[in-house]
Design a protein around this motif. Structure first.
Motif, PDB file in Angstrom:
ATOM      1  N   TYR A  37     -16.974  -1.542   5.672  1.00  0.00           N
ATOM      2  CA  TYR A  37     -16.020  -1.070   6.580  1.00  0.00           C
ATOM      3  C   TYR A  37     -14.891  -1.849   7.096  1.00  0.00           C
ATOM      4  CZ  TYR A  37     -14.038   0.890  11.173  1.00  0.00           C
ATOM      5  OH  TYR A  37     -13.409   1.024  12.179  1.00  0.00           O
ATOM      6  N   VAL A  38     -15.426  -3.338   7.395  1.00  0.00           N
ATOM      7  CA  VAL A  38     -14.456  -4.143   7.738  1.00  0.00           C
ATOM      8  C   VAL A  38     -13.651  -4.861   6.692  1.00  0.00           C
ATOM      9  CG1 VAL A  38     -14.435  -6.666   8.446  1.00  0.00           C
ATOM     10  CG2 VAL A  38     -15.936  -4.936   9.592  1.00  0.00           C
ATOM     11  N   LYS A  39     -14.051  -4.591   5.399  1.00  0.00           N
ATOM     12  CA  LYS A  39     -13.221  -5.146   4.206  1.00  0.00           C
ATOM     13  C   LYS A  39     -11.958  -4.081   4.098  1.00  0.00           C
ATOM     14  CE  LYS A  39     -16.984  -7.893   2.146  1.00  0.00           C
ATOM     15  NZ  LYS A  39     -17.624  -8.049   0.907  1.00  0.00           N
ATOM     16  N   LEU A  40     -12.473  -2.632   4.277  1.00  0.00           N
ATOM     17  CA  LEU A  40     -11.587  -1.797   3.927  1.00  0.00           C
ATOM     18  C   LEU A  40     -10.431  -2.107   5.079  1.00  0.00           C
ATOM     19  CD1 LEU A  40     -10.676   0.873   2.589  1.00  0.00           C
ATOM     20  CD2 LEU A  40     -12.153   1.999   4.368  1.00  0.00           C
ATOM     21  N   LEU A  41     -10.751  -2.143   6.438  1.00  0.00           N
ATOM     22  CA  LEU A  41      -9.621  -2.588   7.385  1.00  0.00           C
ATOM     23  C   LEU A  41      -8.933  -3.728   6.966  1.00  0.00           C
ATOM     24  CD1 LEU A  41     -11.775  -1.756  10.654  1.00  0.00           C
ATOM     25  CD2 LEU A  41     -10.083  -0.322   9.636  1.00  0.00           C
ATOM     26  N   LEU A  42      -9.380  -4.502   6.613  1.00  0.00           N
ATOM     27  CA  LEU A  42      -8.745  -5.539   6.157  1.00  0.00           C
ATOM     28  C   LEU A  42      -7.335  -5.196   5.022  1.00  0.00           C
ATOM     29  CD1 LEU A  42     -11.162  -8.796   6.126  1.00  0.00           C
ATOM     30  CD2 LEU A  42      -9.127  -8.327   7.811  1.00  0.00           C
ATOM     31  N   LYS A  43      -7.829  -4.383   4.155  1.00  0.00           N
ATOM     32  CA  LYS A  43      -7.055  -4.249   2.990  1.00  0.00           C
ATOM     33  C   LYS A  43      -6.062  -3.098   3.663  1.00  0.00           C
ATOM     34  CE  LYS A  43     -10.198  -4.421  -0.909  1.00  0.00           C
ATOM     35  NZ  LYS A  43     -11.029  -3.676  -1.880  1.00  0.00           N
ATOM     36  N   ILE A  44      -6.211  -2.296   4.676  1.00  0.00           N
ATOM     37  CA  ILE A  44      -5.172  -1.477   5.189  1.00  0.00           C
ATOM     38  C   ILE A  44      -4.336  -2.368   6.016  1.00  0.00           C
ATOM     39  CG2 ILE A  44      -5.089   0.370   6.847  1.00  0.00           C
ATOM     40  CD1 ILE A  44      -7.564   1.205   5.940  1.00  0.00           C
ATOM     41  N   PHE A  45      -4.727  -3.472   6.931  1.00  0.00           N
ATOM     42  CA  PHE A  45      -4.082  -4.104   7.562  1.00  0.00           C
ATOM     43  C   PHE A  45      -2.915  -4.949   6.768  1.00  0.00           C
ATOM     44  CE2 PHE A  45      -7.759  -4.691  10.748  1.00  0.00           C
ATOM     45  CZ  PHE A  45      -7.474  -3.385  11.389  1.00  0.00           C
ATOM     46  N   GLU A  46      -3.327  -5.445   5.363  1.00  0.00           N
ATOM     47  CA  GLU A  46      -2.630  -6.096   4.687  1.00  0.00           C
ATOM     48  C   GLU A  46      -1.429  -5.280   4.070  1.00  0.00           C
ATOM     49  OE1 GLU A  46      -0.979  -9.344   2.405  1.00  0.00           O
ATOM     50  OE2 GLU A  46      -2.451  -9.239   4.251  1.00  0.00           O
ATOM     51  N   PHE A  47      -1.794  -4.036   3.859  1.00  0.00           N
ATOM     52  CA  PHE A  47      -0.769  -3.045   3.425  1.00  0.00           C
ATOM     53  C   PHE A  47       0.329  -2.825   4.437  1.00  0.00           C
ATOM     54  CE2 PHE A  47       0.719   1.456   3.139  1.00  0.00           C
ATOM     55  CZ  PHE A  47       1.232   1.396   1.965  1.00  0.00           C
ATOM     56  N   GLY A  48      -0.294  -2.747   5.891  1.00  0.00           N
ATOM     57  CA  GLY A  48       0.496  -2.274   6.938  1.00  0.00           C
ATOM     58  C   GLY A  48       1.314  -3.584   7.022  1.00  0.00           C
ATOM     59  N   ARG A  49       1.047  -4.931   6.777  1.00  0.00           N
ATOM     60  CA  ARG A  49       1.855  -5.953   7.026  1.00  0.00           C
ATOM     61  C   ARG A  49       3.092  -6.019   6.049  1.00  0.00           C
ATOM     62  NH1 ARG A  49       2.380 -10.901   4.812  1.00  0.00           N
ATOM     63  NH2 ARG A  49       1.031 -10.463   3.397  1.00  0.00           N
ATOM     64  N   LEU A  50       2.786  -5.665   4.777  1.00  0.00           N
ATOM     65  CA  LEU A  50       3.691  -5.742   4.034  1.00  0.00           C
ATOM     66  C   LEU A  50       4.802  -4.729   4.136  1.00  0.00           C
ATOM     67  CD1 LEU A  50       1.335  -6.455   0.614  1.00  0.00           C
ATOM     68  CD2 LEU A  50       2.811  -8.236   2.040  1.00  0.00           C
ATOM     69  N   SER A  51       4.247  -3.634   4.465  1.00  0.00           N
ATOM     70  CA  SER A  51       5.464  -2.529   4.675  1.00  0.00           C
ATOM     71  C   SER A  51       6.274  -2.839   5.964  1.00  0.00           C
ATOM     72  CB  SER A  51       4.394  -0.961   5.259  1.00  0.00           C
ATOM     73  OG  SER A  51       3.647  -0.805   4.140  1.00  0.00           O
TER      74      SER A  51
END
Length: 468
Positions: A37-51
């Motif tokens: 779950y934490v690894k999935l959140l990190l990927k979502i945060f990275e997508f948000g940062r790039l956006s």
């Protein structure tokens, strides 16, 4: 019949899931769901940062033409500013409007003698002092105005990128439809799925604490009661940390506190107690409380030798020191968990350690705790949020992720004062946790500096003025 069947369809899997999670908590095992779950959140945060970065670049591109059109006006303002610094006057414009209207008589002109050209009398020469002697104080004062080193430690830690929580003054959730959709989905998950589930599991943890410790207290044999109390203590806090989706990584477990003594750690949150108690049994010390904390204190005290003080007793340093000495003198007692800072700091630094626990004697087990603020701000600002508000924020955060480092036991050296020993332990904790080591007292957020501190600064300032 239909509603009964529907209720059974949802209730049975839910009960099985909760029971399975509690059993895993009790035996301190995990199937890897939280870490995935934490690894999935990190990927979502990275997508948000790039956006967010992409949206910022598009915004800059849109306003680029307007900036270019106004460049000539900016150059004129710069020329005006340079002229004003040299002459004290502004360049007149066609409509008579200027940025600042300054009277030229307030500044020296080319016809006036400079201050360095005026001959001073012998009396003035005797009274003159060099300003550079106190420039360090001026610099420190300006730096404190820009960023107070103490006050900033009691505010939420700034994040390098947005973590899809609404606890910010920037509305990143509306920069694109993709981020908006992710944010709305995360909001629904956190408030309508995770929060009710976490509250339910937390109440189960409190219920287990009351029942288990009451049963342990009825065991007549001491050799059997101690291991059972140790087990019930750990199970209680393991269930409570699971209610926050806590992911805890322990390092250097060979230095885990053993036997009587003091376990000393930096303090960020009331959760520090629960985090450390999932892996080791401690005797807790503190003031008696009512409400939810009081219920938990009374439950734990039934089976373990904790030290609770009344409000008047906690202010008596000699009474507290005597109780601590009696506890550490018994080798069968677990180590006392103490946070010498006396208040919560925002996960960026370590502030002054009180010397009380360092002058009692015995071994000190240092522990460093560092939270990952990307998943939730674990810092408790007690002057801004009540305990229930803080728990609500924790229940609606993504997760609690932290690292814990056990450090080699430390002893007070011969001839070393309690203050020096406390500073030495504080320095070791700060270095391991990647925290800033500060000398300031954390109680400065509630009270003014001590008179002794002000007098020391005044004496040092007087020496500098005299040129000593």
């Amino acid at each position: 019949m239909f509603w009964a069947a529907l209720l059974d369809f949802f209730c049975i899997p839910f009960i099985v899931f909760i029971s399975f999670m509690i059993i895993l908590s009790a035996v301190n095992k995990s199937v890897g769901v939280r870490r995935a779950y934490v690894k999935l959140l990190l990927k979502i945060f990275e997508f948000g940062r790039l956006s967010i970065e992409s949206a910022a670049k598009e915004r800059q591109k849109l306003v680029g033409d307007a900036i270019f059109n106004n460049s000539q006006d900016r150059k004129l303002d710069e020329i005006n500013l340079t002229f004003r610094k040299k002459t004290g006057r502004t360049i007149p414009t066609t409509n008579g409007n200027t940025l600042i209207s300054r009277d030229s008589v307030l500044l020296p002109t080319s016809n006036e003698p400079a201050a360095s050209d005026i001959e001073s009398s012998p009396k003035d020469e005797e009274m003159r002092f060099n300003l550079e002697k106190c420039l360090d104080y001026i610099k420190a004062g300006v730096e404190s105005i820009i960023e107070d080193e103490v006050t900033s430690r009691f505010e939420a830690e700034e994040l390098k990128s947005w973590n899809l929580l609404t606890r910010t003054n920037r509305h990143y959730e509306f920069i694109s439809w993709k981020i908006t959709l992710i944010w709305m989905t995360g909001f629904a998950v956190r408030y309508f799925i995770l929060m009710p589930l976490r509250v339910f599991v937390c109440f189960i943890g409190v219920y287990v604490a009351v029942v288990a410790n009451s049963l342990v207290a009825m065991i007549p044999f001491e050799f059997l009661r101690h291991p059972c109390a140790d087990l019930s203590f750990k199970i209680t806090f393991r269930i409570m940390t699971r209610s926050l989706s806590a992911v805890i990584t322990f390092h250097n477990t060979e230095y885990k506190p053993k036997g009587s003594g003091f376990c000393v750690a930096n303090h960020t949150s009331p959760l520090d107690v629960a985090i450390l108690s999932t892996d080791c049994t401690f005797s807790l010390i503190g003031q008696r409380h009512g409400g939810f904390l009081g219920l938990l204190q009374r439950a734990l005290a039934r089976a373990s030798p904790h030290i609770w003080f009344e409000r008047g007793e906690a202010r008596d340093r000699h009474a507290v020191a005597e109780r601590l000495k009696q506890h550490v003198s018994n080798p069968n007692n677990p180590p006392i968990l103490i946070f010498p800072e006396g208040t919560c700091i925002n996960n960026t630094s370590v502030m002054q350690f009180k010397k009380g626990s360092f002058e009692v004697g015995g071994v000190i087990y240092p522990v460093a705790i560092k939270y990952d603020p990307r998943f939730g701000d674990a810092f408790w600002n007690s002057s801004k949020y009540s305990m229930m508000q803080y728990l609500y924020m924790m229940m609606t955060s993504w997760a609690i992720v932290c690292d814990v480092w056990y450090l080699p036991p430390m002893y007070r050296q011969e001839g070393e004062s309690a203050i020096d020993f406390a500073n030495r332990v504080k320095s070791v904790i700060a270095k391991q946790g990647g925290l800033v080591d500060l000398v300031w007292d954390g109680q400065l957020k509630r009270m003014k500096p001590k008179k002794e501190w002000r007098e020391l600064q005044q004496v040092e300032f007087a020496k500098r003025l005299k040129g000593d």
